[in-house]
Design a protein around this motif. Structure first.
Motif, short mmCIF file in Angstrom:
data_model
loop_
_atom_site.label_atom_id
_atom_site.label_comp_id
_atom_site.label_asym_id
_atom_site.label_seq_id
_atom_site.Cartn_x
_atom_site.Cartn_y
_atom_site.Cartn_z
N ARG A 1 2.13 5.68 1.24
CA ARG A 1 1.95 6.78 2.21
C ARG A 1 0.81 6.49 3.18
O ARG A 1 0.00 7.35 3.50
CB ARG A 1 1.71 8.11 1.48
N ASN A 2 0.75 5.21 3.60
CA ASN A 2 -0.22 4.75 4.59
C ASN A 2 -1.66 4.84 4.09
O ASN A 2 -2.61 4.79 4.89
CB ASN A 2 -0.08 5.54 5.90
N SER A 3 -1.85 4.96 2.79
CA SER A 3 -3.19 4.99 2.22
C SER A 3 -3.29 3.87 1.18
O SER A 3 -2.36 3.64 0.41
CB SER A 3 -3.48 6.33 1.55
N ARG B 1 -6.80 -4.14 5.54
CA ARG B 1 -5.45 -3.72 5.16
C ARG B 1 -4.45 -4.86 5.31
O ARG B 1 -3.25 -4.63 5.43
CB ARG B 1 -4.99 -2.50 5.95
N ILE C 1 -0.45 -0.27 -0.85
CA ILE C 1 -0.47 0.83 0.12
C ILE C 1 0.69 1.77 -0.15
O ILE C 1 1.83 1.34 -0.26
CB ILE C 1 -0.39 0.29 1.57
N GLN D 1 4.20 -3.58 -3.06
CA GLN D 1 4.96 -2.44 -2.53
C GLN D 1 5.67 -1.68 -3.65
O GLN D 1 5.70 -0.45 -3.66
CB GLN D 1 5.97 -2.94 -1.50
#
Length: 705
Positions: A287-289, A246, A285, A318
């Motif tokens: 919503r944290n996915s 990540r 990424i 982003q």
């Protein structure tokens, strides 16, 4: 001493006034700024204020002598290299000279000084100071110029990055389709940030796959599309590493060894043909996915990636994540809306079907009751029983109509057939309909109809429905006492008040009285609680207003309604009686109804009123009868077992120019519209409003005559 910006400063330090005067007179010819002080402390204070080209320093001074002063001058950073010339009258020259030079002095002169020598030495240091200052200024100017140029370049680069991000935002916002967003992003990055770009997406099976590939050379794109993530060796690829960690990755040196480390054997030749030299891989990424991986690659001849470009790629990822998240939310909202619309349509279809099934058996009942009531030989008790039966059947039909009207209100499908109508006449009709219920409760009805402007532009049926709902509501919730109707005109509007002495309502109920299924004293008076909801919707459609007031429970309630007034119609045509029209031209009617009970009851009712009726149970028999008999009016159910009513309508309209009256248990707007498309001029909802049917027939008979 006065200072001048274009002159060089010379500091003279001596405790004796005569020596200061002497030195000043010697150096005045240099035309420089001479600063004279009498102690070491004053000299140090002057050095804090400005820089000097040279310092003439007396050795013997009370307190702090010249050597101590020189030592302190040398400790200060700005004056550690300032030339110092010691001036002394002591004969121990060697000792003093050695000490003076050890303190950084550039010369040591014994008194009395020779003016020419002193001026020459000072002039040399003044000239050196000027040249040093000039070089220093030039260096500062150059450094400032370089800084300004660098700042300008950085500002332009920052402006370019902001413009690029703004363009990226516009490009990403053009679509709400996942695939299109990925392709737009890839097209934006090449060749701005990369020679080729690969965007990967993690599918539901947990495998990375290309969703967008772009190369500045279109001939190379097939090579990009052949790269796949397969086999254990592929875990070394940058996209998979970034997906697992990540974290973004930047590599500015790719050679054969790097390719062997990053790609499986079967893909190395393809990668080498692309000639990559550096890459940036960043996660997308939301919503944290992780939605996907963005990989930017430059080939031979392109510059390496900088940390700023890495930050720019991360900012773009982003924004892409935000666009993709918006697309996902839009798709979810669209699916939810489609599901809601499907559920709403299913509800409407259910209500329409329910109303049809409920209405169909009511028609033969109410028609048979009307036929029986026409029998003059009936006993009063029997006639009263028939009246009760008819009233309750009509009430049942009214409840069904309320359900359908609520559906129309919710879907915005209520359509008004506006004309200039007399509001008082419609109010009197509504009172007549409600009169049996008012009399049953022995209520007093007070009418104060003083409005002068009684004409309004409205749908007469709907306006009468408003009045009927309000009077029925007042009757329903009043057990004893009175109901008062008051009208008046004001400021171009027609006002009506319906007041009662019934159960009243508290402020909490007043706030929600127009909401569906809300009732005062729920359950005690029956009904569905839809009448006032429908009433308000109809008032709003007529550009009217409605309010309710009550002083509380047990104190009755007052409903106030108003509508825009209209000018009276220029000609008021008198409507001849139905009986008279029938006598002049008795109509020939073809009745098509597949429900035998309804068919028989309607046939009997129409024949009792003097019409010539032939009846059929289906389209086939209707077609045969139409070919054998002349027809003025076709009255037909829309739903027939062997076809649709438009077949019979086409026959009688083409052959006899007959008028069509549609009968249906379906009363939605689309049902009425469909009957018009079939060629019917009128649409009556079951159970048939016999009075309305007879009125229509009377009007047709009048036109025919």
């Amino acid at each position: 001493m006065e200072t001048h910006s274009d002159k060089t400063s010379i500091l003279i330090v001596d405790d004796r006034d005569d020596k200061l005067l002497s030195l000043r007179s010697v150096l005045e010819d240099l035309d420089e700024n001479l600063v004279c002080v009498k102690s070491g402390n004053e000299a140090l204070r002057q050095l804090l204020r400005q820089d000097f080209a040279v310092i003439l320093l007396d050795v013997n001074m009370p307190g702090m002598d010249g050597f101590e002063t020189a030592a302190l001058i040398r400790q200060r950073l700005r004056s550690e290299t300032t030339p110092i010339i010691f001036i002394s009258a002591m004969n121990d020259a060697e000792t003093h000279v050695a000490r003076g030079y050890s303190l950084g002095a550039v010369d040591y002169i014994l008194s009395p000084v020779i003016p020419e020598i002193l001026r020459a030495k000072v002039a040399v240091f003044v000239d050196l100071f000027r040249k040093t200052e000039k070089v220093k200024r030039q260096a500062e100017d150059h450094a400032r110029f370089v800084q300004e140029q660098a700042a300008r370049v950085e500002a332009e680069a920052a402006q370019d990055r902001l413009a690029f991000l703004a363009e990226a935002g516009n490009v990403l916002a053009r679509s709400l389709d996942y695939q299109q967003i990925f392709e737009n992003l890839a097209g934006l990055l090449v060749p701005r940030l990369a020679d080729f770009c690969i965007i990967d997406h993690m599918n539901e099976q947990g495998n990375l796959h290309h969703v967008a590939t772009t190369h500045r050379d279109p001939d190379q794109e097939p090579v990009l599309n052949q790269l796949r993530y397969s086999g254990h060796d592929s875990v070394h690829q940058a996209a998979l590493r970034v997906f697992q960690s990540r974290r973004s990755e930047l590599k500015n040196h790719m050679d054969a060894q790097s390719i062997r480390e990053l790609f499986p054997a079967e893909e190395r030749d393809q990668v080498k043909s692309l000639d990559p030299t550096c890459y940036v891989a960043v996660p997308i990424i939301a919503r944290n996915s992780i939605i996907g991986i963005l990989t930017l690659v430059r080939t031979r001849g392109s510059k390496p990636y900088s940390p700023i470009e890495l930050s720019l790629a991360e900012e773009l990822s982003q924004r892409a994540a935000l666009a993709l998240d918006n697309a996902a939310l839009y798709q979810a909202a669209r699916r939810a809306r489609e599901e809601a619309e499907a559920a709403n349509n299913a509800k409407d279809r259910f209500l329409a079907m329910l109303s049809h099934e409920l209405r169909t058996p009511l028609t033969p009942v109410i028609t048979s009751i009307l036929n029986l009531e026409a029998d003059s030989s009936l006993q009063p008790q029997t006639r009263q029983a028939l009246l009760v039966m008819r009233r309750n059947v009509e009430l049942e039909a009214r409840l069904i109509d309320d359900l359908l009207d609520l559906t129309r209100v919710g879907s915005g499908q209520i359509r008004l057939s506006r004309e200039i109508v007399n509001a008082h006449s419609l109010l009197e009709n509504a009172v007549e309909i409600c009169q049996p219920d008012i009399a049953a409760k022995a209520l007093t009805l007070e009418q104060d109809l003083r409005a002068a402007d009684v004409f309004v532009e409205a749908d007469p049926a709907r306006l009468q429905q408003i009045f009927w709902n309000l009077i029925r509501n007042a009757t329903k919730f009043t057990e004893s006492g009175s109901i008062r109707l008051h009208t008046h005109s004001e400021d171009g509007r027609f006002y009506i008040e319906v007041s009662d002495t019934g159960i009243g309502m508290d402020s909490e109920l007043i706030e929600r009285i127009f909401l569906p299924f809300e009732q005062g004293e729920r359950g005690l008076f029956g009904g569905l609680g839809l009448g006032l909801t429908i009433t308000k919707a109809l008032v709003d459609l007529h550009e009217g207003g409605i309010q309710v007031e009550s002083e509380g429970k047990g104190h009755g309630a007052t409903f106030r309604v108003n509508f825009p007034s209209s000018a009276a119609p220029s000609v008021q045509a008198e409507t001849p009686s139905i009986t008279e029209a029938d006598e002049r031209f008795p109509l020939r009617i073809l009745l098509v109804e597949d429900n035998s009970d309804t068919n028989q009851a309607l046939t009997m009712l129409l024949e009792m009123r003097g019409y010539s009726v032939i009846s059929a149970l289906n389209v086939r028999s209707a077609r045969e009868l139409a070919e054998q008999n002349e027809v003025d009016v076709l009255i037909s159910d829309l739903g027939l077992p062997d076809g649709t009513a438009d077949e019979a309508m086409q026959i009688v309209a083409a052959r006899y120019s007959a008028i069509g009256i549609a009968l249906s248990g379906y009363g939605m707007e689309e049902d009425i519209e469909r009957s018009k498309q079939y060629g019917f001029s009128h649409h009556l909802v079951k159970p048939v409003d016999v009075a309305r049917l007879i009125t229509i027939l009377g009007q047709l008979a009048q036109k025919a005559a």
